[in-house]
Motif scaffolding. Structure first.
Motif: not given
Length: 68
Positions: A11-12, A18-21, A52-54, A60-64
């Protein structure tokens, strides 16, 4: 607890994206209104780097860590 932490991290990251978009949209639609940024392209690139960072964190969260 594990699921709660993973959901919070996800969520973070989504919120930061969204903020950076939104910042990029402001630069694209009202570039003259951003006085402290003389180089609008550079300012957009900085925002894209943050997105890109987020995005990478979500990958990574989704994959691992999220169970499939």
């Amino acid at each position: 607890m594990r699921d709660t932490l993973l959901k919070a991290l996800s969520a973070h990251a989504h919120g930061e994206i969204e903020k950076h978009k939104a910042n990029v949209e402001v630069y694209l639609t009202h570039p003259v209104g951003i006085g402290e940024h003389g180089d609008v392209t550079e300012a957009i690139q900085v925002e894209l780097d943050k997105i890109a960072r987020y995005h990478d964190q979500l990958e990574v969260l989704n994959h691992y860590f999220f169970k499939k």
